[in-house]
Write a protein that holds these residues in place. Structure first.
Motif, short mmCIF file in Angstrom:
data_model
loop_
_atom_site.label_atom_id
_atom_site.label_comp_id
_atom_site.label_asym_id
_atom_site.label_seq_id
_atom_site.Cartn_x
_atom_site.Cartn_y
_atom_site.Cartn_z
N PRO A 1 44.72 38.46 48.12
CA PRO A 1 43.75 39.30 47.43
C PRO A 1 43.28 40.53 48.19
O PRO A 1 42.66 41.42 47.60
N LYS A 2 43.58 40.61 49.47
CA LYS A 2 43.20 41.82 50.21
C LYS A 2 44.06 43.01 49.81
O LYS A 2 43.67 44.16 49.96
N ASP B 1 42.55 44.67 41.63
CA ASP B 1 41.76 44.41 42.84
C ASP B 1 41.38 42.93 42.87
O ASP B 1 40.61 42.46 42.04
N ARG C 1 39.87 41.27 45.42
CA ARG C 1 38.86 40.90 46.42
C ARG C 1 37.72 40.07 45.85
O ARG C 1 37.05 39.34 46.56
N GLU C 2 37.48 40.19 44.51
CA GLU C 2 36.37 39.44 43.90
C GLU C 2 36.84 38.20 43.13
O GLU C 2 36.07 37.63 42.35
N ILE C 3 38.10 37.80 43.35
CA ILE C 3 38.58 36.57 42.70
C ILE C 3 37.67 35.40 43.10
O ILE C 3 37.37 35.20 44.27
N LYS C 4 37.23 34.62 42.09
CA LYS C 4 36.34 33.50 42.36
C LYS C 4 37.11 32.18 42.50
O LYS C 4 36.69 31.29 43.23
N ASN D 1 40.44 33.40 38.06
CA ASN D 1 39.10 33.69 37.56
C ASN D 1 38.54 34.94 38.24
O ASN D 1 38.44 35.00 39.46
N HIS D 2 38.21 35.94 37.43
CA HIS D 2 37.52 37.17 37.87
C HIS D 2 38.42 38.08 38.70
O HIS D 2 38.15 38.35 39.88
N VAL E 1 39.65 41.85 38.99
CA VAL E 1 39.16 43.17 38.57
C VAL E 1 40.31 44.15 38.40
O VAL E 1 41.20 44.23 39.27
N HIS F 1 37.17 51.68 47.87
CA HIS F 1 37.53 51.03 46.60
C HIS F 1 36.70 51.59 45.44
O HIS F 1 36.37 50.87 44.49
N LYS F 2 36.38 52.87 45.51
CA LYS F 2 35.63 53.54 44.45
C LYS F 2 36.56 54.44 43.65
O LYS F 2 37.39 55.15 44.21
#
Length: 299
Positions: free
Chosen positions: A208-209, A241, A243-246, A262-263, A265, A280-281
């Motif tokens: 995920p990075k 992205d 990085r916010e995978i739950k 799950n999750h 982005v 990451h913007k």
């Protein structure tokens, strides 16, 4: 470390105009959108000497190099480039020979065509040609441009195999090392047209990075300093992205079984939108909130 080179990665099927037609000039009006605002024109404008830049079209990935190489030369010549040639490197020993290293040394732009990205890495990887290309990219006003296979091979991690329809079954996506010009991303091409979003999902959930980049056809990213990305061309760029995978079942299921995530982005970029790999913007160039944001900044 500031990287001086620029990276242009393209999703494939670059619209070069109808160069297979004999009455090209008569039909030039049909290609004005490309000639004025297309990806190859942008590459020329970003290059060190513009129309005078030395450009080498490298056909290593292609199975029809003698057909595809001249097409790029015609396209670039039509756009005003004056110093374009084709470099057919189809054996590893060629990537070690002084004459080809000298051609790379004198190049301001290399343009890698489509084909098989595994041919690129297996033929060029670890050779003096590869080392010199990285050195020029890090230290000179130099452009690495790649379409399809040439784009997929640009990063450290490279997708080289995996069906679109079965891509979210564990083990269907094959990843190996690329040419290493940019870290922290993994690139897939012909993305929208071939329905490859599942391939990118699996590539990202495994690490995920890494930011997944999906490039549509005749669409690309111009990347400066390995962080500032601008969408170019006529289609869409999909960013995945992780990085916010739950949660995921990736390590619990057997090979060939469906993967749950799950999750995850995603972002969708179109022409002139930008994304910063460090923060990451994303910035949407024609945002519907642009006037409100301007009003607030004026206050």
């Amino acid at each position: 470390m500031k990287i001086r080179g620029k990276l242009v990665i393209i999703g494939g099927a670059v619209d070069k105009g109808s160069f297979t037609e004999t009455d090209l000039d008569k039909n030039a009006a049909n290609n004005l959108n490309f000639f004025e605002t297309g990806i190859l024109k942008r590459i020329l404008n970003e290059s060190k000497h513009k129309a005078d830049s030395r450009i080498e079209v490298i056909t290593t990935a292609s199975k029809i190099p003698k057909e595809i190489g001249p097409e790029y030369v015609k396209a670039l010549n039509y756009l005003g480039a004056k110093n374009v040639d084709v470099l057919h490197l189809d054996k590893r020993e060629m990537a070690m020979q002084p004459e080809y290293l000298e051609r790379l040394r004198n190049a301001d732009v290399v343009m890698f065509t489509g084909g098989d990205q595994l041919r690129l890495t297996s033929i060029l990887g670890g050779t003096p040609f590869h080392d010199l290309m990285l050195e020029k990219y890090y230290n000179e006003d130099f452009i690495y441009a790649g379409t399809s296979a040439g784009a997929a091979a640009a990063s450290n991690n490279m997708i080289y195999q995996g069906s679109s329809s079965e891509a979210l079954l564990k083990g269907e996506v094959k990843i190996t090392s690329g040419l290493g010009l940019i870290d922290g991303v993994i690139i897939d091409t012909h993305f929208v047209q071939r329905g490859r979003i599942g391939r990118l999902f699996q590539a990202v959930v495994g690490n995920p990075k890494v930011l997944g980049i999906g490039l549509g056809e005749d669409t690309g990213l111009l990347i400066k300093n390995n962080s500032e990305m601008e969408a170019i061309g006529s289609g869409l760029v999909i960013l995945v992205d992780g990085r916010e995978i739950k949660d995921t079942n990736l390590t619990q299921v057997e090979l060939g079984q469906p993967i749950s995530i799950n999750h995850l982005v995603t972002h969708v970029m179109s022409k002139y939108d930008t994304f910063d790999l460090k923060t990451h913007k994303m910035h949407i160039q024609s945002s519907q909130y642009a006037e409100k944001l301007q009003f607030l900044s004026d206050d």
